[in-house]
Design a protein around this motif. Sequence first.
Motif, PDB file in Angstrom:
ATOM      1  N   PRO A  72       0.829  -1.208   0.000  1.00 28.55           N
ATOM      2  CA  PRO A  72       0.000   0.000   0.000  1.00 28.55           C
ATOM      3  C   PRO A  72       0.864   1.260   0.000  1.00 28.55           C
ATOM      4  O   PRO A  72       1.981   1.260   0.513  1.00 28.55           O
ATOM      5  CB  PRO A  72      -0.788  -0.110   1.306  1.00 28.55           C
ATOM      6  N   PHE A  73       0.344   2.334  -0.599  1.00 27.06           N
ATOM      7  CA  PHE A  73       1.009   3.624  -0.550  1.00 27.06           C
ATOM      8  C   PHE A  73       0.547   4.307   0.734  1.00 27.06           C
ATOM      9  O   PHE A  73      -0.639   4.443   0.981  1.00 27.06           O
ATOM     10  CB  PHE A  73       0.654   4.473  -1.757  1.00 27.06           C
ATOM     11  N   VAL A  74       1.499   4.725   1.520  1.00 28.84           N
ATOM     12  CA  VAL A  74       1.187   5.348   2.797  1.00 28.84           C
ATOM     13  C   VAL A  74       1.720   6.775   2.789  1.00 28.84           C
ATOM     14  O   VAL A  74       2.902   6.995   2.518  1.00 28.84           O
ATOM     15  CB  VAL A  74       1.824   4.560   3.968  1.00 28.84           C
ATOM     16  N   TRP A  75       0.840   7.735   3.075  1.00 28.01           N
ATOM     17  CA  TRP A  75       1.263   9.127   3.180  1.00 28.01           C
ATOM     18  C   TRP A  75       1.923   9.311   4.532  1.00 28.01           C
ATOM     19  O   TRP A  75       1.358   8.959   5.564  1.00 28.01           O
ATOM     20  CB  TRP A  75       0.070  10.064   3.036  1.00 28.01           C
ATOM     21  N   THR A  76       3.124   9.865   4.548  1.00 26.28           N
ATOM     22  CA  THR A  76       3.847  10.009   5.807  1.00 26.28           C
ATOM     23  C   THR A  76       3.722  11.400   6.399  1.00 26.28           C
ATOM     24  O   THR A  76       4.185  11.635   7.506  1.00 26.28           O
ATOM     25  CB  THR A  76       5.344   9.685   5.607  1.00 26.28           C
ATOM     26  N   LYS A  77       3.106  12.316   5.689  1.00 28.35           N
ATOM     27  CA  LYS A  77       2.895  13.666   6.204  1.00 28.35           C
ATOM     28  C   LYS A  77       1.404  13.947   6.243  1.00 28.35           C
ATOM     29  O   LYS A  77       0.660  13.470   5.380  1.00 28.35           O
ATOM     30  CB  LYS A  77       3.577  14.705   5.308  1.00 28.35           C
ATOM     31  N   PRO A  78       0.984  14.763   7.196  1.00 27.91           N
ATOM     32  CA  PRO A  78      -0.428  15.157   7.216  1.00 27.91           C
ATOM     33  C   PRO A  78      -0.770  15.977   5.967  1.00 27.91           C
ATOM     34  O   PRO A  78       0.078  16.697   5.428  1.00 27.91           O
ATOM     35  CB  PRO A  78      -0.544  16.034   8.468  1.00 27.91           C
ATOM     36  N   ALA A  79      -1.996  15.875   5.530  1.00 27.44           N
ATOM     37  CA  ALA A  79      -2.434  16.585   4.325  1.00 27.44           C
ATOM     38  C   ALA A  79      -2.188  18.086   4.443  1.00 27.44           C
ATOM     39  O   ALA A  79      -1.815  18.735   3.461  1.00 27.44           O
ATOM     40  CB  ALA A  79      -3.906  16.298   4.057  1.00 27.44           C
ATOM     41  N   ASP A  80      -2.375  18.661   5.630  1.00 26.57           N
ATOM     42  CA  ASP A  80      -2.161  20.106   5.801  1.00 26.57           C
ATOM     43  C   ASP A  80      -0.734  20.503   5.461  1.00 26.57           C
ATOM     44  O   ASP A  80      -0.510  21.531   4.816  1.00 26.57           O
ATOM     45  CB  ASP A  80      -2.477  20.534   7.242  1.00 26.57           C
ATOM     46  N   GLU A  81       0.250  19.697   5.868  1.00 29.94           N
ATOM     47  CA  GLU A  81       1.646  20.007   5.548  1.00 29.94           C
ATOM     48  C   GLU A  81       1.898  19.931   4.049  1.00 29.94           C
ATOM     49  O   GLU A  81       2.611  20.765   3.488  1.00 29.94           O
ATOM     50  CB  GLU A  81       2.598  19.043   6.269  1.00 29.94           C
TER      51      GLU A  81
END
Length: 103
Positions: A72-81
């Motif tokens: 799976p692709f995992v986002w490591t930063k919050p969307a706001d950043e």
Amino acid sequence: MLVDEVDGGPVGDRQGHGGPDMAGTADPAVLVECWFSVLSRKALTNTSFTSVAELETRIDCWVSHWNDNPEPFVWTKPADEILDKVARGRATLGRITKSATHH
């Protein structure tokens, strides 16, 4: 053409592509870019091919493995950043473009 599964519209009709949206899903175009990045890094980097057929075989083999063991692709930063960084980049690009076109 990629189709956004949420609204059924072509991805190209949407404004840019960034990280996860409010629902926590990522723009399909970004996921495709991520997948090709993984393909390039894991299957095609530091290799050479003597024919197109050899390249196709290598890609087919890697895709088969990926389909059997997807990651799976995992986002490591919050969307706001991510969105803040995109806004800063657009502002910088706007300043550069404006100064380059206004003489």
